[in-house]
Design a protein around this motif. Sequence first.
Motif, PDB file in Angstrom:
ATOM      1  N   LYS A   1     125.656  32.470  29.396  1.00  0.00           N
ATOM      2  CA  LYS A   1     124.981  31.344  30.032  1.00  0.00           C
ATOM      3  C   LYS A   1     123.657  30.997  29.367  1.00  0.00           C
ATOM      4  CE  LYS A   1     122.633  34.069  33.628  1.00  0.00           C
ATOM      5  NZ  LYS A   1     122.455  34.226  35.089  1.00  0.00           N
ATOM      6  N   ASN A   2     123.032  31.968  28.680  1.00  0.00           N
ATOM      7  CA  ASN A   2     121.759  31.706  28.001  1.00  0.00           C
ATOM      8  C   ASN A   2     121.894  31.717  26.490  1.00  0.00           C
ATOM      9  OD1 ASN A   2     120.260  31.549  30.434  1.00  0.00           O
ATOM     10  ND2 ASN A   2     120.244  33.784  30.564  1.00  0.00           N
ATOM     11  N   SER A   3     123.117  31.580  25.996  1.00  0.00           N
ATOM     12  CA  SER A   3     123.340  31.649  24.545  1.00  0.00           C
ATOM     13  C   SER A   3     122.731  30.448  23.845  1.00  0.00           C
ATOM     14  CB  SER A   3     124.846  31.712  24.255  1.00  0.00           C
ATOM     15  OG  SER A   3     125.503  30.576  24.767  1.00  0.00           O
ATOM     16  N   ASN A   4     122.378  30.625  22.603  1.00  0.00           N
ATOM     17  CA  ASN A   4     121.787  29.565  21.793  1.00  0.00           C
ATOM     18  C   ASN A   4     122.398  29.631  20.392  1.00  0.00           C
ATOM     19  OD1 ASN A   4     120.178  27.451  20.994  1.00  0.00           O
ATOM     20  ND2 ASN A   4     118.409  28.738  20.536  1.00  0.00           N
ATOM     21  N   PRO A   5     123.178  28.645  19.939  1.00  0.00           N
ATOM     22  CA  PRO A   5     123.487  27.418  20.688  1.00  0.00           C
ATOM     23  C   PRO A   5     124.408  27.694  21.864  1.00  0.00           C
ATOM     24  CG  PRO A   5     124.791  27.529  18.694  1.00  0.00           C
ATOM     25  CD  PRO A   5     123.827  28.678  18.628  1.00  0.00           C
ATOM     26  N   PRO A   6     124.425  26.821  22.852  1.00  0.00           N
ATOM     27  CA  PRO A   6     125.232  27.071  24.046  1.00  0.00           C
ATOM     28  C   PRO A   6     126.722  27.093  23.728  1.00  0.00           C
ATOM     29  CG  PRO A   6     124.394  24.822  24.031  1.00  0.00           C
ATOM     30  CD  PRO A   6     123.703  25.533  22.914  1.00  0.00           C
ATOM     31  N   LYS A   7     127.456  27.965  24.396  1.00  0.00           N
ATOM     32  CA  LYS A   7     128.895  28.049  24.207  1.00  0.00           C
ATOM     33  C   LYS A   7     129.664  27.309  25.296  1.00  0.00           C
ATOM     34  CE  LYS A   7     128.948  32.419  21.654  1.00  0.00           C
ATOM     35  NZ  LYS A   7     129.487  33.807  21.610  1.00  0.00           N
ATOM     36  N   SER A   8     128.956  26.652  26.185  1.00  0.00           N
ATOM     37  CA  SER A   8     129.615  25.899  27.252  1.00  0.00           C
ATOM     38  C   SER A   8     128.910  24.566  27.428  1.00  0.00           C
ATOM     39  CB  SER A   8     129.602  26.682  28.567  1.00  0.00           C
ATOM     40  OG  SER A   8     128.268  26.934  28.973  1.00  0.00           O
ATOM     41  N   LEU A   9     129.659  23.590  27.914  1.00  0.00           N
ATOM     42  CA  LEU A   9     129.091  22.271  28.146  1.00  0.00           C
ATOM     43  C   LEU A   9     128.163  22.314  29.353  1.00  0.00           C
ATOM     44  CD1 LEU A   9     132.316  20.160  27.558  1.00  0.00           C
ATOM     45  CD2 LEU A   9     130.283  20.181  26.099  1.00  0.00           C
ATOM     46  N   LYS A  10     126.998  21.711  29.220  1.00  0.00           N
ATOM     47  CA  LYS A  10     126.005  21.717  30.290  1.00  0.00           C
ATOM     48  C   LYS A  10     126.105  20.479  31.185  1.00  0.00           C
ATOM     49  CE  LYS A  10     124.307  25.457  28.499  1.00  0.00           C
ATOM     50  NZ  LYS A  10     124.609  26.766  29.124  1.00  0.00           N
ATOM     51  N   CYS A  11     126.904  19.514  30.787  1.00  0.00           N
ATOM     52  CA  CYS A  11     127.005  18.263  31.543  1.00  0.00           C
ATOM     53  C   CYS A  11     128.287  18.245  32.373  1.00  0.00           C
ATOM     54  CB  CYS A  11     126.989  17.072  30.588  1.00  0.00           C
ATOM     55  SG  CYS A  11     128.355  17.063  29.404  1.00  0.00           S
ATOM     56  N   THR A  12     128.384  17.252  33.248  1.00  0.00           N
ATOM     57  CA  THR A  12     129.586  17.061  34.042  1.00  0.00           C
ATOM     58  C   THR A  12     130.680  16.438  33.164  1.00  0.00           C
ATOM     59  OG1 THR A  12     128.199  16.698  35.980  1.00  0.00           O
ATOM     60  CG2 THR A  12     130.501  16.046  36.150  1.00  0.00           C
ATOM     61  N   VAL A  13     131.903  16.930  33.299  1.00  0.00           N
ATOM     62  CA  VAL A  13     132.999  16.533  32.405  1.00  0.00           C
ATOM     63  C   VAL A  13     134.220  16.133  33.224  1.00  0.00           C
ATOM     64  CG1 VAL A  13     134.442  17.239  30.454  1.00  0.00           C
ATOM     65  CG2 VAL A  13     132.182  18.273  30.770  1.00  0.00           C
ATOM     66  N   VAL A  14     134.921  15.108  32.768  1.00  0.00           N
ATOM     67  CA  VAL A  14     136.235  14.789  33.308  1.00  0.00           C
ATOM     68  C   VAL A  14     137.218  14.718  32.143  1.00  0.00           C
ATOM     69  CG1 VAL A  14     135.738  12.295  33.287  1.00  0.00           C
ATOM     70  CG2 VAL A  14     137.624  13.177  34.667  1.00  0.00           C
ATOM     71  N   ASN A  15     138.294  15.493  32.232  1.00  0.00           N
ATOM     72  CA  ASN A  15     139.354  15.513  31.229  1.00  0.00           C
ATOM     73  C   ASN A  15     140.538  14.729  31.758  1.00  0.00           C
ATOM     74  OD1 ASN A  15     138.601  17.449  28.908  1.00  0.00           O
ATOM     75  ND2 ASN A  15     138.045  18.630  30.731  1.00  0.00           N
ATOM     76  N   ILE A  16     140.945  13.693  31.026  1.00  0.00           N
ATOM     77  CA  ILE A  16     141.995  12.781  31.475  1.00  0.00           C
ATOM     78  C   ILE A  16     143.168  12.819  30.503  1.00  0.00           C
ATOM     79  CG2 ILE A  16     142.542  10.388  32.083  1.00  0.00           C
ATOM     80  CD1 ILE A  16     139.578   9.912  32.563  1.00  0.00           C
ATOM     81  N   THR A  17     144.371  12.838  31.041  1.00  0.00           N
ATOM     82  CA  THR A  17     145.569  12.783  30.213  1.00  0.00           C
ATOM     83  C   THR A  17     146.706  12.177  31.027  1.00  0.00           C
ATOM     84  OG1 THR A  17     146.976  14.070  28.714  1.00  0.00           O
ATOM     85  CG2 THR A  17     146.445  15.079  30.832  1.00  0.00           C
ATOM     86  N   GLY A  18     147.851  12.003  30.381  1.00  0.00           N
ATOM     87  CA  GLY A  18     149.034  11.483  31.048  1.00  0.00           C
ATOM     88  C   GLY A  18     150.098  12.558  31.182  1.00  0.00           C
ATOM     89  N   PHE A  19     151.002  12.371  32.123  1.00  0.00           N
ATOM     90  CA  PHE A  19     152.036  13.371  32.390  1.00  0.00           C
ATOM     91  C   PHE A  19     152.880  13.655  31.154  1.00  0.00           C
ATOM     92  CE2 PHE A  19     156.419  14.368  33.693  1.00  0.00           C
ATOM     93  CZ  PHE A  19     156.195  15.547  34.392  1.00  0.00           C
ATOM     94  N   SER A  20     153.220  12.623  30.389  1.00  0.00           N
ATOM     95  CA  SER A  20     154.054  12.809  29.198  1.00  0.00           C
ATOM     96  C   SER A  20     153.253  12.649  27.910  1.00  0.00           C
ATOM     97  CB  SER A  20     155.228  11.818  29.218  1.00  0.00           C
ATOM     98  OG  SER A  20     154.757  10.476  29.260  1.00  0.00           O
ATOM     99  N   ALA A  21     151.938  12.838  27.977  1.00  0.00           N
ATOM    100  CA  ALA A  21     151.097  12.724  26.784  1.00  0.00           C
ATOM    101  C   ALA A  21     151.415  13.853  25.806  1.00  0.00           C
ATOM    102  CB  ALA A  21     149.624  12.770  27.171  1.00  0.00           C
TER     103      ALA A  21
END
Length: 400
Positions: free
Chosen positions: A247-267
């Motif tokens: 959580k305190n790594s530099n550079p960060p290993k996780s996204l610090k912002c809010t994220v939405v991942n979108i895809t389709g059923f047959s993508a």
Amino acid sequence: MSTYTTSVDTQDRLLERPTHETSITAVKSIPISTRYGYVLVTQQGTSGRPVMVTYHDVGYNSATQFHHFFSFSEMIPITEHFTVYHINAPGQEDRATPLPSTSVYPTMEELAETVNDVFNHLDIKSAIAFGVGVGANILTRFALKYSSKVYGLILINCISRGLSWFEGFSLKWPTQDMPQQTWTDPLLTYLTWHHLGYETQITHPDLVQALRRHLEENVNAKNVIKLLNSFLKRTPILMERPNESNKNSNPPKSLKCTVVNITGFSAPHKDDVIDTNDKCDPAMSSYVEFADCGGAILEEQPAKTAEAIRLFLQGLGYISHLSIPKYSIANRLTEQAAEYKRRNGPASRAPRRTSAPFDAADSGLYGNDSHGEDTDDDQNDYGNELQLRVDSFEDRNVKI
């Protein structure tokens, strides 16, 4: 194989300018010199408003990926409240001149640095980032390195893994002629699969034809192949779900912002999107899958995509005044309540329920008992009992 109805426009939207162009949807071109080459940025929306930055997929550019979408009727209320900057990767704009044969195309990490150069040139302090495919990969790398500059991430068909051995084997045939720097049928077939998947190609041959015509007529094959080569040589995005050790790594290993991942059923990249979502902080990320959609999210389901984006932005505190569109669950519940009262009289009180199909009024889910009397739930006032099911994107995954 199942078929489904989508919002694909049978007109060739990839080859024409947006209709009903206004001062909000009109496009302004901004050439910017970055450390890894010249890029063309296009602007939609009024200046001086919250900023949204987009990045396109391979084979597309800002004009064919985003200009139409941000001019779509469901997106106009969002476009008019943001300053939208669309970044074109080097040499990917419409009818671009061929890049020098001796030039070395930037890697995915270097393309992420060009995004930072664009931010600096335009004096963008913080923005909502919106990427599709390759663009989603680039913006994710940018958000990891410059976390303070990204307030939210909208990722469509994001691939965070490196090239697998199976993918490399399957690409051997379509990419073997790439040094010729011209379109070949196997390469066009691969890009068509990359964008649409197999099921969409069967159900929407008009979209396949539009995509192939766009690749052959709008963009420079040599330049697209350079970007594709860069993507095929990508390294995995070093990202993992946050825990006490990183959580305190530099550079960060996780996204610090809010994220939405979108895809389709047959993508075609659905598994990659799930993998990417699994690497995000579950308290700050969500997964949205359109059940009646393939890989071309913006073309097949623009209204539903606009709805998902609206909810995401409202979760971040933007555009909270916008009304509820037709695809929202709350609006469907309201319509069902009106239908219930129409069938049972204006004095009747529709019972509370949490979820049901749109035709629930016909299926008996607004339950009366066997004597035709209201159940205990019916005694509660519907207006007080109705709970809007449009919760924060931070709390749950969504399948639309």
